[in-house]
Write a protein that holds these residues in place. Structure first.
Motif, PDB file in Angstrom:
ATOM      1  N   PRO A 124       0.623  -1.347   0.044  1.00 50.64           N
ATOM      2  CA  PRO A 124       0.114  -0.060  -0.023  1.00 50.64           C
ATOM      3  C   PRO A 124       0.845   1.263  -0.041  1.00 50.64           C
ATOM      4  N   ASN A 125       1.887   1.220   0.538  1.00 46.05           N
ATOM      5  CA  ASN A 125       2.972   2.353   0.772  1.00 46.05           C
ATOM      6  C   ASN A 125       3.295   2.784  -0.663  1.00 46.05           C
ATOM      7  N   ILE A 126       3.719   1.831  -1.477  1.00 44.80           N
ATOM      8  CA  ILE A 126       4.083   2.179  -2.888  1.00 44.80           C
ATOM      9  C   ILE A 126       2.922   2.698  -3.757  1.00 44.80           C
ATOM     10  N   THR A 127       1.805   1.870  -3.401  1.00 44.87           N
ATOM     11  CA  THR A 127       0.507   2.335  -4.157  1.00 44.87           C
ATOM     12  C   THR A 127       0.129   3.812  -3.712  1.00 44.87           C
ATOM     13  N   ILE A 128       0.265   4.276  -2.710  1.00 46.42           N
ATOM     14  CA  ILE A 128       0.059   5.592  -2.403  1.00 46.42           C
ATOM     15  C   ILE A 128       0.942   6.515  -3.175  1.00 46.42           C
ATOM     16  N   LEU A 129       2.331   6.063  -3.305  1.00 43.54           N
ATOM     17  CA  LEU A 129       3.350   6.968  -3.948  1.00 43.54           C
ATOM     18  C   LEU A 129       3.089   7.059  -5.316  1.00 43.54           C
ATOM     19  N   PHE A 130       2.426   6.177  -6.076  1.00 45.68           N
ATOM     20  CA  PHE A 130       2.306   6.234  -7.532  1.00 45.68           C
ATOM     21  C   PHE A 130       0.876   6.830  -7.632  1.00 45.68           C
ATOM     22  N   VAL A 131       0.065   6.646  -6.624  1.00 46.85           N
ATOM     23  CA  VAL A 131      -1.378   7.360  -6.663  1.00 46.85           C
ATOM     24  C   VAL A 131      -0.958   8.870  -6.694  1.00 46.85           C
ATOM     25  N   VAL A 132      -0.442   9.399  -5.635  1.00 45.88           N
ATOM     26  CA  VAL A 132      -0.133  11.006  -5.856  1.00 45.88           C
ATOM     27  C   VAL A 132       0.593  11.258  -6.868  1.00 45.88           C
ATOM     28  N   LEU A 133       1.524  10.700  -7.386  1.00 44.94           N
ATOM     29  CA  LEU A 133       2.452  11.012  -8.674  1.00 44.94           C
ATOM     30  C   LEU A 133       1.578  11.035  -9.953  1.00 44.94           C
ATOM     31  N   SER A 134       0.502  10.112 -10.055  1.00 44.26           N
ATOM     32  CA  SER A 134      -0.442   9.990 -11.033  1.00 44.26           C
ATOM     33  C   SER A 134      -1.078  11.343 -10.968  1.00 44.26           C
ATOM     34  N   GLY A 135      -1.714  11.604  -9.942  1.00 40.52           N
ATOM     35  CA  GLY A 135      -2.583  12.781  -9.699  1.00 40.52           C
ATOM     36  C   GLY A 135      -1.680  13.950  -9.829  1.00 40.52           C
ATOM     37  N   ILE A 136      -0.680  14.208  -9.601  1.00 41.19           N
ATOM     38  CA  ILE A 136       0.148  15.456  -9.745  1.00 41.19           C
ATOM     39  C   ILE A 136       0.508  15.525 -11.421  1.00 41.19           C
ATOM     40  N   ILE A 137       0.945  14.333 -11.881  1.00 36.44           N
ATOM     41  CA  ILE A 137       1.238  14.333 -13.430  1.00 36.44           C
ATOM     42  C   ILE A 137       0.106  14.590 -14.241  1.00 36.44           C
ATOM     43  N   GLY A 138      -1.127  13.868 -13.943  1.00 37.62           N
ATOM     44  CA  GLY A 138      -2.190  13.956 -14.697  1.00 37.62           C
ATOM     45  C   GLY A 138      -2.765  15.548 -14.615  1.00 37.62           C
ATOM     46  N   THR A 139      -2.728  16.098 -13.671  1.00 41.14           N
ATOM     47  CA  THR A 139      -3.364  17.433 -13.305  1.00 41.14           C
ATOM     48  C   THR A 139      -2.424  18.370 -13.991  1.00 41.14           C
ATOM     49  N   PHE A 140      -1.172  18.079 -13.959  1.00 45.49           N
ATOM     50  CA  PHE A 140      -0.169  19.094 -14.440  1.00 45.49           C
ATOM     51  C   PHE A 140      -0.521  19.218 -16.386  1.00 45.49           C
ATOM     52  N   ILE A 141      -0.406  17.648 -16.761  1.00 48.29           N
ATOM     53  CA  ILE A 141      -0.609  17.585 -18.298  1.00 48.29           C
ATOM     54  C   ILE A 141      -2.003  17.854 -18.730  1.00 48.29           C
ATOM     55  N   ALA A 142      -3.186  17.498 -18.154  1.00 48.83           N
ATOM     56  CA  ALA A 142      -4.445  17.614 -18.506  1.00 48.83           C
ATOM     57  C   ALA A 142      -4.813  19.049 -19.444  1.00 48.83           C
ATOM     58  N   PRO A 143      -4.551  20.187 -18.528  1.00 52.08           N
ATOM     59  CA  PRO A 143      -4.880  21.257 -19.168  1.00 52.08           C
ATOM     60  C   PRO A 143      -4.277  21.558 -20.610  1.00 52.08           C
ATOM     61  N   THR A 144      -3.182  21.320 -20.535  1.00 55.97           N
ATOM     62  CA  THR A 144      -2.410  21.298 -22.283  1.00 55.97           C
ATOM     63  C   THR A 144      -3.064  20.379 -23.014  1.00 55.97           C
ATOM     64  N   LEU A 145      -3.429  19.308 -22.647  1.00 52.95           N
ATOM     65  CA  LEU A 145      -4.220  18.181 -23.663  1.00 52.95           C
ATOM     66  C   LEU A 145      -5.414  18.827 -23.981  1.00 52.95           C
ATOM     67  N   ILE A 146      -6.097  19.210 -22.933  1.00 54.94           N
ATOM     68  CA  ILE A 146      -7.577  20.058 -23.267  1.00 54.94           C
ATOM     69  C   ILE A 146      -7.373  21.255 -24.321  1.00 54.94           C
ATOM     70  N   LYS A 147      -6.370  21.922 -23.984  1.00 57.06           N
ATOM     71  CA  LYS A 147      -6.051  23.177 -24.933  1.00 57.06           C
ATOM     72  C   LYS A 147      -5.754  22.598 -26.442  1.00 57.06           C
ATOM     73  N   TYR A 148      -4.812  21.646 -26.540  1.00 51.04           N
ATOM     74  CA  TYR A 148      -4.381  21.248 -27.772  1.00 51.04           C
ATOM     75  C   TYR A 148      -5.351  20.276 -28.555  1.00 51.04           C
ATOM     76  N   LEU A 149      -6.137  19.569 -27.782  1.00 51.82           N
ATOM     77  CA  LEU A 149      -6.986  18.623 -28.213  1.00 51.82           C
ATOM     78  C   LEU A 149      -8.498  19.595 -28.520  1.00 51.82           C
ATOM     79  N   ALA A 150      -8.460  20.792 -28.138  1.00 49.82           N
ATOM     80  CA  ALA A 150      -9.541  21.715 -28.437  1.00 49.82           C
ATOM     81  C   ALA A 150     -10.968  20.994 -27.753  1.00 49.82           C
ATOM     82  N   LEU A 151     -10.815  20.595 -26.516  1.00 47.02           N
ATOM     83  CA  LEU A 151     -11.805  20.009 -25.608  1.00 47.02           C
ATOM     84  C   LEU A 151     -12.636  20.957 -25.351  1.00 47.02           C
TER      85      LEU A 151
END
Length: 227
Positions: free
Chosen positions: A144-171
């Motif tokens: 579970p400790n490793i899981t938490i680490l990757f969940v947090v990383l996924s949240g940070i990276i996804g939140t960082f990338i998503a606005p750029t994807l939304i912009k360039y994919l014209a969503l």
């Protein structure tokens, strides 16, 4: 009780509040509370030579609130239930596809790097909210400790990338933007979705919850065949 255990809870609240204030002022991922607050607390523990176990003992109450906080996302879902019902087919197909892609991509990456089975089982639920991710990880035999680490990383990276994807994919669709953030970045993405608008946040909330449920189902159906 040690001094660190005694100050852990108020210290965490102060650091989070500071991070939240900086994020509202500068609107950059670098000062996002989910990224800045842990970094500041880690620095504090390093310089104070404090024990993480003592800190965790005093701040555990915050972790217990993850479950109720997740349930609170049901409020906007109830408010905009008519939209969820209207787009139920799109939501079901999108979330199911996104959940499978998240799980399969984790397994493929783990295979490419020749990770041990325990590590693979730990990162498979990385795209769902922490309380459910921990449960899935324990069921699969992961850490579970490793899981938490990757969940947090996924949240940070996804939140960082998503606005750029939304912009360039014209969503422009609130549905698309909400599901993108909710399925890819769980609670962190949902908080970001509410910054776009209440409807985006509602779809993100639903995407996050359904993705978590589907992860449990898919994990129990398919993964025993692989491990």
């Amino acid at each position: 009780m040690t001094w660190l255990t005694a100050v852990a809870f108020p210290l965490t609240l102060v650091v989070y509040t500071l991070s939240k204030w900086l994020y509202k002022k500068y609107k950059t991922i670098l000062v996002s509370p989910i990224l800045l607050a842990p970094c500041l607390l880690i620095i504090f523990l390093l310089f104070s030579h404090g024990s993480y176990d003592q800190y965790k003992q005093g701040a555990d109450f915050i972790s217990y609130m993850l479950g109720p906080a997740t349930v609170a996302f049901a409020v906007p879902m109830y408010k905009y239930f008519h939209l969820l019902k209207k787009h139920r087919v799109e939501i079901a197909v999108s979330v199911a596809t996104g959940t499978l892609v998240a799980m399969v991509s984790s397994m493929v990456l783990a295979g490419l790097f020749h990770m041990k089975a325990t590590l693979v089982q730990s990162i498979i639920p990385r795209s769902v909210t922490i309380p459910i991710a921990i449960n899935v990880s324990e069921t699969l035999g992961g850490d579970p400790n490793i899981t938490i680490l990757f969940v947090v990383l996924s949240g940070i990276i996804g939140t960082f990338i998503a606005p750029t994807l939304i912009k360039y994919l014209a969503l422009h669709s609130s549905l698309a933007k909400g599901l993108l953030l909710g399925v890819a970045s769980h609670g962190t993405g949902t908080a970001r979705a509410f910054e776009f608008g209440k409807i985006e946040g509602t779809f993100s909330s639903l995407g996050m919850i359904v993705a978590a449920l589907l992860t449990i189902v898919f994990a129990n159906i398919f993964l025993p065949l692989l491990f």
